[in-house]
Design an enzyme around this catalytic site. Structure first.
Site, PDB file in Angstrom:
ATOM      1  N   ASN A   1      71.696 -13.023   0.264  1.00  0.00           N
ATOM      2  CA  ASN A   1      71.566 -14.354   0.877  1.00  0.00           C
ATOM      3  C   ASN A   1      72.479 -15.364   0.183  1.00  0.00           C
ATOM      4  O   ASN A   1      72.601 -15.368  -1.032  1.00  0.00           O
ATOM      5  CB  ASN A   1      70.089 -14.802   0.799  1.00  0.00           C
ATOM      6  CG  ASN A   1      69.877 -16.276   1.110  1.00  0.00           C
ATOM      7  OD1 ASN A   1      69.309 -17.010   0.294  1.00  0.00           O
ATOM      8  ND2 ASN A   1      70.314 -16.724   2.258  1.00  0.00           N
ATOM      9  N   GLY A   2      73.113 -16.184   1.000  1.00  0.00           N
ATOM     10  CA  GLY A   2      73.901 -17.297   0.476  1.00  0.00           C
ATOM     11  C   GLY A   2      75.222 -17.488   1.175  1.00  0.00           C
ATOM     12  O   GLY A   2      76.056 -16.572   1.217  1.00  0.00           O
ATOM     13  N   ASP A   3      75.384 -18.673   1.780  1.00  0.00           N
ATOM     14  CA  ASP A   3      76.671 -19.177   2.280  1.00  0.00           C
ATOM     15  C   ASP A   3      77.208 -18.555   3.561  1.00  0.00           C
ATOM     16  O   ASP A   3      78.342 -18.846   3.935  1.00  0.00           O
ATOM     17  CB  ASP A   3      77.773 -19.032   1.209  1.00  0.00           C
ATOM     18  CG  ASP A   3      77.430 -19.736  -0.097  1.00  0.00           C
ATOM     19  OD1 ASP A   3      76.588 -20.651  -0.054  1.00  0.00           O
ATOM     20  OD2 ASP A   3      77.994 -19.361  -1.132  1.00  0.00           O
TER      21      ASP A   3
ATOM     22  N   LYS B   1      61.298 -13.014  -2.064  1.00  0.00           N
ATOM     23  CA  LYS B   1      62.535 -13.813  -2.029  1.00  0.00           C
ATOM     24  C   LYS B   1      62.778 -14.331  -3.441  1.00  0.00           C
ATOM     25  O   LYS B   1      61.934 -15.027  -4.000  1.00  0.00           O
ATOM     26  CB  LYS B   1      62.356 -14.962  -1.041  1.00  0.00           C
ATOM     27  CG  LYS B   1      63.459 -16.007  -1.053  1.00  0.00           C
ATOM     28  CD  LYS B   1      64.575 -15.650  -0.092  1.00  0.00           C
ATOM     29  CE  LYS B   1      65.707 -16.651  -0.109  1.00  0.00           C
ATOM     30  NZ  LYS B   1      65.337 -18.027   0.050  1.00  0.00           N
TER      31      LYS B   1
ATOM     32  N   ARG C   1      71.101 -22.097   5.871  1.00  0.00           N
ATOM     33  CA  ARG C   1      71.743 -23.292   6.430  1.00  0.00           C
ATOM     34  C   ARG C   1      72.604 -22.972   7.644  1.00  0.00           C
ATOM     35  O   ARG C   1      72.700 -23.774   8.572  1.00  0.00           O
ATOM     36  CB  ARG C   1      72.577 -23.992   5.341  1.00  0.00           C
ATOM     37  CG  ARG C   1      71.725 -24.599   4.231  1.00  0.00           C
ATOM     38  CD  ARG C   1      72.569 -24.959   3.035  1.00  0.00           C
ATOM     39  NE  ARG C   1      73.277 -23.778   2.520  1.00  0.00           N
ATOM     40  CZ  ARG C   1      74.316 -23.817   1.711  1.00  0.00           C
ATOM     41  NH1 ARG C   1      74.786 -24.977   1.305  1.00  0.00           N
ATOM     42  NH2 ARG C   1      74.882 -22.689   1.289  1.00  0.00           N
TER      43      ARG C   1
ATOM     44  N   HIS D   1      68.899 -14.412  -3.206  1.00  0.00           N
ATOM     45  CA  HIS D   1      69.829 -15.534  -3.043  1.00  0.00           C
ATOM     46  C   HIS D   1      70.742 -15.513  -4.276  1.00  0.00           C
ATOM     47  O   HIS D   1      70.244 -15.618  -5.398  1.00  0.00           O
ATOM     48  CB  HIS D   1      69.028 -16.850  -2.921  1.00  0.00           C
ATOM     49  CG  HIS D   1      69.878 -18.076  -2.831  1.00  0.00           C
ATOM     50  ND1 HIS D   1      69.371 -19.350  -2.941  1.00  0.00           N
ATOM     51  CD2 HIS D   1      71.210 -18.229  -2.627  1.00  0.00           C
ATOM     52  CE1 HIS D   1      70.355 -20.231  -2.816  1.00  0.00           C
ATOM     53  NE2 HIS D   1      71.472 -19.576  -2.627  1.00  0.00           N
TER      54      HIS D   1
ATOM     55  N   CYS E   1      61.943 -20.696  -5.257  1.00  0.00           N
ATOM     56  CA  CYS E   1      61.978 -22.138  -4.977  1.00  0.00           C
ATOM     57  C   CYS E   1      62.315 -22.932  -6.252  1.00  0.00           C
ATOM     58  O   CYS E   1      61.637 -22.796  -7.270  1.00  0.00           O
ATOM     59  CB  CYS E   1      60.631 -22.582  -4.405  1.00  0.00           C
ATOM     60  SG  CYS E   1      60.596 -24.346  -4.074  1.00  0.00           S
TER      61      CYS E   1
ATOM     62  N   GLN F   1      55.468 -17.058   4.212  1.00  0.00           N
ATOM     63  CA  GLN F   1      55.918 -17.048   2.826  1.00  0.00           C
ATOM     64  C   GLN F   1      54.930 -17.819   1.961  1.00  0.00           C
ATOM     65  O   GLN F   1      54.533 -18.929   2.286  1.00  0.00           O
ATOM     66  CB  GLN F   1      57.297 -17.688   2.716  1.00  0.00           C
ATOM     67  CG  GLN F   1      57.885 -17.499   1.339  1.00  0.00           C
ATOM     68  CD  GLN F   1      59.247 -18.177   1.195  1.00  0.00           C
ATOM     69  OE1 GLN F   1      59.377 -19.360   1.424  1.00  0.00           O
ATOM     70  NE2 GLN F   1      60.239 -17.398   0.817  1.00  0.00           N
TER      71      GLN F   1
HETATM   72  C1  FMN Z   1      66.066 -27.157   4.655  1.00  0.00           C
HETATM   73  C2  FMN Z   1      65.903 -25.898   3.852  1.00  0.00           C
HETATM   74  C3  FMN Z   1      64.630 -25.404   3.620  1.00  0.00           C
HETATM   75  C4  FMN Z   1      64.452 -24.245   2.873  1.00  0.00           C
HETATM   76  N1  FMN Z   1      63.184 -23.757   2.694  1.00  0.00           N
HETATM   77  C5  FMN Z   1      63.021 -22.563   2.084  1.00  0.00           C
HETATM   78  C6  FMN Z   1      61.729 -21.970   1.991  1.00  0.00           C
HETATM   79  O1  FMN Z   1      60.717 -22.539   2.421  1.00  0.00           O
HETATM   80  N2  FMN Z   1      61.634 -20.759   1.400  1.00  0.00           N
HETATM   81  C7  FMN Z   1      62.734 -20.096   0.903  1.00  0.00           C
HETATM   82  O2  FMN Z   1      62.596 -18.983   0.396  1.00  0.00           O
HETATM   83  N3  FMN Z   1      63.953 -20.640   0.949  1.00  0.00           N
HETATM   84  C8  FMN Z   1      64.122 -21.849   1.542  1.00  0.00           C
HETATM   85  N4  FMN Z   1      65.383 -22.385   1.614  1.00  0.00           N
HETATM   86  C9  FMN Z   1      66.526 -21.678   0.976  1.00  0.00           C
HETATM   87  C10 FMN Z   1      67.202 -20.702   1.938  1.00  0.00           C
HETATM   88  O3  FMN Z   1      66.282 -19.723   2.370  1.00  0.00           O
HETATM   89  C11 FMN Z   1      68.379 -19.974   1.298  1.00  0.00           C
HETATM   90  O4  FMN Z   1      67.943 -19.192   0.219  1.00  0.00           O
HETATM   91  C12 FMN Z   1      69.457 -20.894   0.790  1.00  0.00           C
HETATM   92  O5  FMN Z   1      69.651 -22.008   1.656  1.00  0.00           O
HETATM   93  C13 FMN Z   1      70.796 -20.147   0.624  1.00  0.00           C
HETATM   94  O6  FMN Z   1      71.179 -19.532   1.812  1.00  0.00           O
HETATM   95  P1  FMN Z   1      72.219 -20.195   2.853  1.00  0.00           P
HETATM   96  O7  FMN Z   1      73.485 -20.427   2.100  1.00  0.00           O
HETATM   97  O8  FMN Z   1      72.327 -19.183   3.963  1.00  0.00           O
HETATM   98  O9  FMN Z   1      71.593 -21.491   3.280  1.00  0.00           O
HETATM   99  C14 FMN Z   1      65.584 -23.558   2.328  1.00  0.00           C
HETATM  100  C15 FMN Z   1      66.859 -24.068   2.561  1.00  0.00           C
HETATM  101  C16 FMN Z   1      67.039 -25.213   3.314  1.00  0.00           C
HETATM  102  C17 FMN Z   1      68.426 -25.714   3.535  1.00  0.00           C
END
Ligand code: FMN
Length: 320
Positions: free
Chosen positions: A164-166, A100, A189, A130, A61, A30
């Protein structure tokens, strides 16, 4: 996420992100950056010098340092730069390009549905949305209604859309996938807190993973850490630090054998509970000092007295 300029500068830490481990059967890199020319040049180098299956452009980001440099989610508001970066990457690479993104930069001002058809026009093969804005961070639930709107907006266009999310259980995975009509769902997560979530999704069942098995997973992580950073004091302490970082997520897991109502939701703060044995109780502790104690139960052994740990990633907090 690797920053284009740091790759071009030969930054050692950034190049470490591009290394593929032999266990990775599919591997994407990425990229982000504020300048389409630098992004394109970094993509060209990645394409030539690494073993990459796809390149993902990060325009989601939320971190201030990235946003203020015009990178990450700032790119969502800069359509011309975005087009130049996408077309540039596609021109210099021969692997698929994915994106993303978030719903938008500001809450109540969704813009993803306007960008996604453009991405398809510009040759993006898959986008992952997301369901939150930059402003929202982790507050409120991801908006799968809006993700559904975006699926409808794309109609029968070629580009695939992932949501994506949760997602924290196989039940939610299939519910949200069916409800929104996305081609797939990315998990963040949930994979950190419960690394066996993909097996549960595949097999459509919950697993009551015992503390001893969870310790085995941590030991596997330590083995890879020591292989990478070395078995000297610095290598062991670096591995311990990353393990504590991971434990800041892992401790949120509630063993299903102890739950009254399934499934656990990612934003539910678990009540204080006693595990079925001492190790399971320790694994649930929200205290950083206990995370260090837990590392001492792994192959890393006792921590030096001077070893301290402060969690760095806000996403492990319930409030986001
Ligand atoms: C520790 C951590 C690091 C992350 N690093 C990135 C990253 O490098 N690139 C990215 O696109 N999203 C990153 N994310 C965001 C996740 O990809 C995702 O979009 C976000 O956590 C929501 O999804 P979830 O609810 O399944 O966690 C990161 C999230 C966490 C918790």
């Amino acid at each position: 996420m690797a920053v284009a300029k740091n790759i071009l500068d030969g930054n050692k830490n950034e190049w470490a992100l591009l290394r593929r481990h032999k266990s990775e059967d599919i591997f994407g890199i990425q990229l982000t950056g504020g300048d389409p020319e630098l992004i394109t040049r970094a993509a060209e180098i990645i394409n030539h010098q690494t073993q990459v299956d796809f390149i993902d452009l990060n325009i989601g980001c939320p971190i201030d340092a990235m946003f203020n440099a015009g990178a990450g989610s700032a790119l969502m508001g800069k359509t011309n730069k975005l087009r130049e970066a996408i077309q540039g990457i596609n021109y210099v690479t021969d692997c698929p390009l994915t994106i993303k993104l978030r719903t938008g930069i500001y809450k109540n001002k969704n813009i993803a549905h306007k960008l996604l058809p453009k991405f398809d026009d510009w040759g993006v093969q898959l986008s992952t949305l997301h369901g939150r804005s930059r402003e929202q961070r982790y507050t409120k639930l991801a908006d799968y209604d809006y993700i559904k709107t975006c699926v409808d907006e794309l109609g029968d266009r070629q580009m695939a859309l992932y949501g994506n999310g949760d997602i924290f259980s196989w039940e939610e995975y299939y519910q949200k996938k069916e409800y929104s009509g996305v081609s797939g769902i990315m998990i963040g997560r949930g994979a950190l807190i419960k690394p066996w979530i993909f097996k549960e999704i595949k097999e459509r069942q919950n697993y009551d993973i015992q503390a001893s098995e969870r310790l085995e997973i941590m030991n596997e992580f330590c083995k890879f850490g020591l292989e990478h950073w070395g078995t000297d004091t610095v290598g062991v302490n670096t591995t311990r630090r990353y393990l504590c970082d991971w434990q800041s997520f892992l401790h949120r897991y509630i063993p299903i054998g102890l739950m009254e109502v399934l499934p656990q939701k990612i934003n539910d703060r678990p009540p204080v509970y006693f595990g079925r044995n001492e190790l399971e109780t320790l694994m649930a502790s929200p205290k950083a000092s206990d995370w260090i104690k837990l590392t001492e139960k792994t192959i890393l052994g006792p921590a030096p007295e001077s070893f301290t740990f402060t969690p760095k990633h806000k996403a492990n907090a319930y409030e986001g």
